[in-house]
Design a protein around this motif. Sequence first.
Motif, PDB file in Angstrom:
ATOM      1  N   UNK A  22      34.085  24.966  46.938  1.00 36.58           N
ATOM      2  CA  UNK A  22      34.102  24.062  45.789  1.00 36.58           C
ATOM      3  C   UNK A  22      35.495  23.446  45.640  1.00 36.58           C
ATOM      4  N   UNK A  23      35.578  22.301  44.985  1.00 37.75           N
ATOM      5  CA  UNK A  23      36.835  21.536  44.960  1.00 37.75           C
ATOM      6  C   UNK A  23      37.965  22.287  44.279  1.00 37.75           C
ATOM      7  N   UNK A  24      37.649  23.130  43.310  1.00 40.43           N
ATOM      8  CA  UNK A  24      38.691  23.815  42.542  1.00 40.43           C
ATOM      9  C   UNK A  24      39.139  25.137  43.159  1.00 40.43           C
ATOM     10  N   UNK A  25      38.614  25.470  44.317  1.00 38.50           N
ATOM     11  CA  UNK A  25      38.956  26.752  44.946  1.00 38.50           C
ATOM     12  C   UNK A  25      40.442  26.837  45.271  1.00 38.50           C
ATOM     13  N   UNK A  26      41.014  27.995  44.988  1.00 43.63           N
ATOM     14  CA  UNK A  26      42.385  28.329  45.379  1.00 43.63           C
ATOM     15  C   UNK A  26      42.373  29.709  46.029  1.00 43.63           C
ATOM     16  N   UNK A  27      42.952  29.807  47.198  1.00 37.63           N
ATOM     17  CA  UNK A  27      43.040  31.119  47.828  1.00 37.63           C
ATOM     18  C   UNK A  27      43.913  32.048  46.995  1.00 37.63           C
ATOM     19  N   UNK A  55      36.955  32.713  40.469  1.00 40.28           N
ATOM     20  CA  UNK A  55      38.390  32.630  40.727  1.00 40.28           C
ATOM     21  C   UNK A  55      38.958  33.977  41.150  1.00 40.28           C
ATOM     22  N   UNK A  56      39.985  33.936  41.994  1.00 42.81           N
ATOM     23  CA  UNK A  56      40.653  35.152  42.458  1.00 42.81           C
ATOM     24  C   UNK A  56      41.774  35.599  41.526  1.00 42.81           C
ATOM     25  N   UNK A  57      41.939  34.943  40.383  1.00 45.31           N
ATOM     26  CA  UNK A  57      42.997  35.347  39.459  1.00 45.31           C
ATOM     27  C   UNK A  57      42.816  36.800  39.028  1.00 45.31           C
ATOM     28  N   UNK A  58      41.580  37.166  38.724  1.00 40.85           N
ATOM     29  CA  UNK A  58      41.336  38.530  38.263  1.00 40.85           C
ATOM     30  C   UNK A  58      41.720  39.559  39.332  1.00 40.85           C
ATOM     31  N   UNK A  59      41.499  39.234  40.610  1.00 35.13           N
ATOM     32  CA  UNK A  59      41.894  40.130  41.702  1.00 35.13           C
ATOM     33  C   UNK A  59      43.396  40.378  41.666  1.00 35.13           C
TER      34      UNK A  59
END
Length: 207
Positions: A22-27, A55-59
């Motif tokens: 998706x366009x908003x994906x950030x690694x 989102x990977x923020x929680x990780x």
Amino acid sequence: MTRSEEDGHWAQVYEAKAPTTVSWYQETPEQSLRALDRFEATACSSLIDVGGGASSLVDALIEQGWQDLTVLDIAAPALAASKARLGAMAEKVRWEVADITIWRPRRKYDVWHDRAVFHFLTEPEQREGYRSALSRGVAEDGLVIIATFALDGPEKCSGLPVQRYDPASLAAEMGDGFQLIDGWLEEHVTPWGASQSFNWCAFRRTG
């Protein structure tokens, strides 16, 4: 678009596409992590990630030792993707499937984080509902971090119109109870290499 249609739209997006496409994906959610560090939010703080989805923020926050984390999203498949990715660590997080424009927080948070939800609220009543949740959900002196498309950002995302902002116009939307403490720009690069201009703002609750 009605609330049920919006719910269905985002569920279909996550059912049809892998979260990494998706366009908003950030690694790596670099801007979010930098902002939390810069404005002295710590692992002792409580945080809600509004529209956190897959989102990977929680990780990253779990890795940093954060204990009081909530992720809210309108799309159940997005949260399911995060839970599957986290495995047993998903139990460390509270998960909320809800439309932020009608959601009523049952508690207050030290940090409210929203990367790319607010700009989808193109109707005044939607933004009023969001502000109601914000006022109910942010603790006194709490930190609010919101990212929207900037004035030169896309006019649509995922087939939906958006409202673009700069720091002054976003501060006007937040109202008198939230003081703008800084604003900055980010050039986000999508998985297919396109550049999107984001407006980031940090606010402190003052009333």
